[in-house]
Design a protein around this motif. Structure first.
Motif, mmCIF file in Angstrom:
data_model
loop_
_atom_site.group_PDB
_atom_site.id
_atom_site.type_symbol
_atom_site.label_atom_id
_atom_site.label_comp_id
_atom_site.label_asym_id
_atom_site.label_seq_id
_atom_site.Cartn_x
_atom_site.Cartn_y
_atom_site.Cartn_z
ATOM 1 N N TRP A 122 -1.106 21.192 -21.752
ATOM 2 C CA TRP A 122 -0.677 21.901 -22.961
ATOM 3 C C TRP A 122 0.457 22.873 -22.644
ATOM 4 C CZ3 TRP A 122 -1.318 27.131 -24.630
ATOM 5 C CH2 TRP A 122 -1.152 27.359 -26.000
ATOM 6 N N PHE A 157 -4.872 28.611 -26.789
ATOM 7 C CA PHE A 157 -5.186 27.229 -26.435
ATOM 8 C C PHE A 157 -6.643 26.908 -26.745
ATOM 9 C CE2 PHE A 157 -7.321 24.794 -23.067
ATOM 10 C CZ PHE A 157 -6.823 23.522 -23.331
ATOM 11 N N ARG A 180 -6.579 20.090 -19.461
ATOM 12 C CA ARG A 180 -5.896 20.042 -20.761
ATOM 13 C C ARG A 180 -4.971 21.247 -20.933
ATOM 14 N NH1 ARG A 180 -11.137 18.570 -22.862
ATOM 15 N NH2 ARG A 180 -11.291 20.642 -23.783
ATOM 16 N N TYR A 181 -5.395 22.412 -20.414
ATOM 17 C CA TYR A 181 -4.558 23.613 -20.536
ATOM 18 C C TYR A 181 -3.260 23.450 -19.748
ATOM 19 C CZ TYR A 181 -3.084 28.497 -20.256
ATOM 20 O OH TYR A 181 -2.360 29.661 -20.327
ATOM 21 N N ALA A 238 3.666 21.000 -21.839
ATOM 22 C CA ALA A 238 4.284 20.442 -23.044
ATOM 23 C C ALA A 238 5.057 21.502 -23.825
ATOM 24 C CB ALA A 238 3.212 19.815 -23.934
ATOM 25 N N ARG A 239 4.626 22.757 -23.711
ATOM 26 C CA ARG A 239 5.324 23.855 -24.403
ATOM 27 C C ARG A 239 6.485 24.412 -23.584
ATOM 28 N NH1 ARG A 239 1.768 26.840 -28.171
ATOM 29 N NH2 ARG A 239 2.750 28.767 -27.447
ATOM 30 N N GLU A 271 -8.058 24.076 -29.304
ATOM 31 C CA GLU A 271 -8.958 23.032 -28.832
ATOM 32 C C GLU A 271 -10.340 23.104 -29.470
ATOM 33 O OE1 GLU A 271 -8.514 20.480 -26.296
ATOM 34 O OE2 GLU A 271 -6.450 20.886 -26.927
#
Length: 710
Positions: free
Chosen positions: A301, A278, A297-298, A304-305, A282
């Motif tokens: 992220w 990640f 954000r992590y 989303a995965r 980024e």
């Protein structure tokens, strides 16, 4: 000579000359003859290692390559192998003679092709940065290297195989793949050894590859026996250089404080690599760029995965909290919200609108289908011993795969207190405790299991003329290990493929060991066993864990209601608690669990257990099952006998002047009297309220009985 690709990834500070000198020093510590002699013979090996190692075909072997450091790499590889009791046999050496010949004859050209100074400089996919999925290819080797070796191998050993095929199940289809033969793959063994060996030059806190044998002793766990041919290691080459000190320090600190067992330690870097990937995506390239927004954000992220579980985030929270302590002045101290973990999105069924963790599991079945297991059991005779015995013991006990294969030779012994039972004992590696199961000799399933174990013990004695450490031993060189559950897994999967065994939905059955554990838990629940019994059977510390292995929960709840009908649960004050019956099998609201005579509505205490005599009969959290009337009558009779004995005991203490002991005995006497009072209340309440099972009335109120008799 410029930096090689591996040097760019690994960032190693050691040049070729220092590496060569270090290798010579390591060899000289064992024997100066290893450095001075480039031709190894039976006579020299007998002098250095205490036994010859070569065969009549190769009474001596030339090890001198055109590049001196390559010669020392070959010698270091062979020396380590001879000293390793797992590899010290002539057969192991015979298989690697072509690899040694190739390095001696063609090693200089191989190094020149990669612009490398030594074998450890050649790139290896297992020691490169993680790919875009956060994984690394530790089981692969450099394809270009293997192609060059395969070409040479084919021209010199043309009659030997260079490829092989293998089948496995992927989804609903049978897939066939072609791979290089093990004879060709052997070249990757010495290549990987060279890279790992060179990393040991650095001090432990700075190593990019750390062997677990340097972190754990054999007394800690059986992980050394699990390492059959090569040693497990931590690989920090998969992280970018600026991340390695933190990742290394974080894991070593946890090991130093006893927080990670070997099996857990080798899995944690997977989650750390995900975070590293990640940061790479980024564009974060230094510690100062990591802040609270980075973790936000992590989290998005990872969601989303559809990343499974929650440790992928919570472990990184621990990492960043520890960073400024482990590396003061290098990593910033950032404020992390503990509640952020609540925003982790768990995988859910597509048609489930509730978005709850266990919603998709409510009617799920993770247990192996009974039909498929029965079909496999009918064909077990085709498999080599002792796979049939392991399979049947696994179905009967629900033990974890490694615990099942690592049973000790003396796992079965007679019960010294009851001749009707045999005691089956095994070590649970995951929870680090022993589990002992009583086997009733007259029970057909238990009798069959006892006979399987005794037959295996007799077979081992006949084959090895002695007892072994493990019931299913596997010897590699001179070291005894236990049979690999990966090998038995592949054999059982091939059995399913040959006979077209399918699961409950008609799809090819992809067998694995752990669903047998779910199968055992669900089977016990279907037979009417309570959560506490399942907990003890599967070796869990709490009912919460045991209930995870009870599948088909919705179906079991329905069956429980049909079995219980209008059954009621009573408090020790004689009042009916209508809610308890619905709570006994609910994982998501585990508010009650079965105990002797009823249910406990405070199941958390069962993790440590309640050791007080007759505690339930004086506990406000106890709920008496109206179906166990005879149990309470027996308890009452026993309590009356105990009260008589305690009264006499207290009187004897008072007459003997032992006031302290008399006081303690009086307190015990009062507790038993309270238990008798509560038991009377429970029995009276059951008889007065009545108990109904389905449509048949079993106990009727007193007024109804009088009316029927008048």
């Amino acid at each position: 000579m410029g930096l090689t690709p591996l040097a760019l990834v690994g960032g190693t500070p050691h040049d070729t000359d220092r590496y060569n000198n270090w290798l010579e020093a390591r060899l000289a510590e064992i024997s100066p003859l290893l450095v001075a002699n480039s031709v190894w013979s039976d006579a020299m090996m007998g002098e250095v290692f205490g036994h010859p190692w070569l065969s009549q075909t190769y009474a001596s072997m030339l090890l001198q390559a055109a590049v001196p450091v390559l010669t020392n790499e070959i010698k270091a590889y062979l020396t380590a192998s001879v000293l390793d009791d797992r590899k010290a046999d002539a057969h192991w050496f015979q298989r690697r003679i072509p690899v040694i010949r190739y390095l001696v004859e063609e090693g200089a050209d191989l190094l020149q092709h990669f612009s490398a100074g030594c074998l450890a400089d050649i790139p290896h996919p297992g020691f490169a940065r993680s790919d875009d999925k956060g994984t690394r290819h530790s089981n692969s080797h450099n394809d270009v290297v293997l192609e060059r070796y395969a070409a040479w191998y084919g021209s010199n050993y043309g009659k030997r195989r260079q490829s092989q095929t293998r089948q496995w199940i992927r989804g609903d289809e049978v897939v066939t793949g072609e791979f290089r033969s093990p004879e060709v793959q052997l070249f990757g063994d010495i290549h990987r050894f060279a890279i790992i060996n060179r990393a040991q030059m650095a001090p432990m806190p700075e190593r990019d590859i750390i062997l677990l044998n340097d972190l754990y002793s054999e007394e800690d766990t059986r992980f050394r026996d699990r390492q059959r041919r090569s040693d497990t290691y931590l690989n920090f080459y998969c992280f970018e250089p600026w991340l390695r000190p933190l990742m290394r320090g974080f894991l070593l600190d946890k090991v130093a404080h006893g927080e990670l067992a070997p099996g857990t330690l080798v899995k944690m870097p997977v989650r750390l690599r995900l975070f590293a990937q990640f940061l790479h995506v980024e564009g974060v390239a230094e510690p100062s760029q990591v802040n609270e927004l980075t973790m936000e954000r992590y989290l998005a992220w990872g969601n989303a995965r559809n990343t499974a579980g929650k440790n992928w985030y919570t472990d990184i929270v621990q990492l960043l909290r520890a960073a400024p302590v482990l590396l003061p002045g290098q990593w910033p101290r950032i404020a992390l919200d503990k509640r952020a973990a609540r925003r982790i999105r768990y995988k859910q069924a597509p048609d489930d609108p509730r978005n709850r963790l266990y919603a998709s599991r409510e009617g799920a079945n993770r247990a192996a289908p009974s039909e498929a297991l029965a079909a496999m059991a009918a064909k077990l005779d085709e498999l080599p011993a002792p796979i049939p015995a392991i399979f049947m013991i696994g179905i009967t006990t629900g033990a974890r795969a490694e615990d099942l294969h690592a049973l000790l030779f003396d796992c079965l012994r007679p019960d010294p207190h009851d001749k009707r039972f045999m005691l089956f004992t095994f070590w649970q590696n995951k929870v680090s405790r022993w589990n002992t199961k009583p086997l009733l000799a007259t029970d057909p399933a238990h009798r069959a299991m006892i006979e399987l174990i005794e037959a295996q013990q007799n077979g081992v004695r006949q084959r090895y003329s002695r007892t072994t450490k493990y019931l299913f031993p596997a010897f590699h060189g001179k070291r005894e290990s236990f049979l690999s559950y990966n090998w038995t897994l592949q054999e059982l999967r091939m059995l399913c493929l040959r006979h077209g065994i399918v699961d409950g939905e008609g799809k090819p059955f992809d067998f694995s060991w752990h669903p047998l554990r779910h199968h055992r838990g669900t089977q016990m629940a279907a037979e009417g066993h309570d959560i506490l019994s399942i907990m003890f059977e599967l070796g869990h510390a709490s009912p919460d864990m045991a209930s995870m292995y009870v599948n088909k929960r919705l179906e079991l709840k329905k069956n429980a209601l049909l079995r219980k009908g209008g059954g009621q649960f009573f408090t020790i004050a004689g009042k009916v608690d209508e809610a308890v019956g619905d709570l006994l099998l609910r994982k998501e609201t585990m508010l009650a669990t079965r105990v002797c005579g009823g249910a406990c509505t405070l199941p958390g205490q069962l993790g440590e257990w309640c050791e007080h005599a007759h505690a339930c009969l004086t506990c406000r959290f106890f709920r008496a099952d109206g179906d166990d009337l005879e149990h309470f009558r027996c308890e009452r009779a026993g309590l009356y006998a105990a009260i008589e004995g305690l009264e006499q005991e207290a009187q004897n203490y008072e007459e003997g002047g032992q006031a302290r002991m008399a006081d303690i005995t009086r307190k015990r006497l009062q507790r038993n009297k309270d238990a008798v009072h509560n038991t009377d209340t429970i029995i009276r309440s059951i008889e007065e309220h009545g108990l109904y099972k389905g449509e048949k009335q079993r106990y009727r109120p007193a007024a109804a009985r009088e009316e029927a008799t008048s």
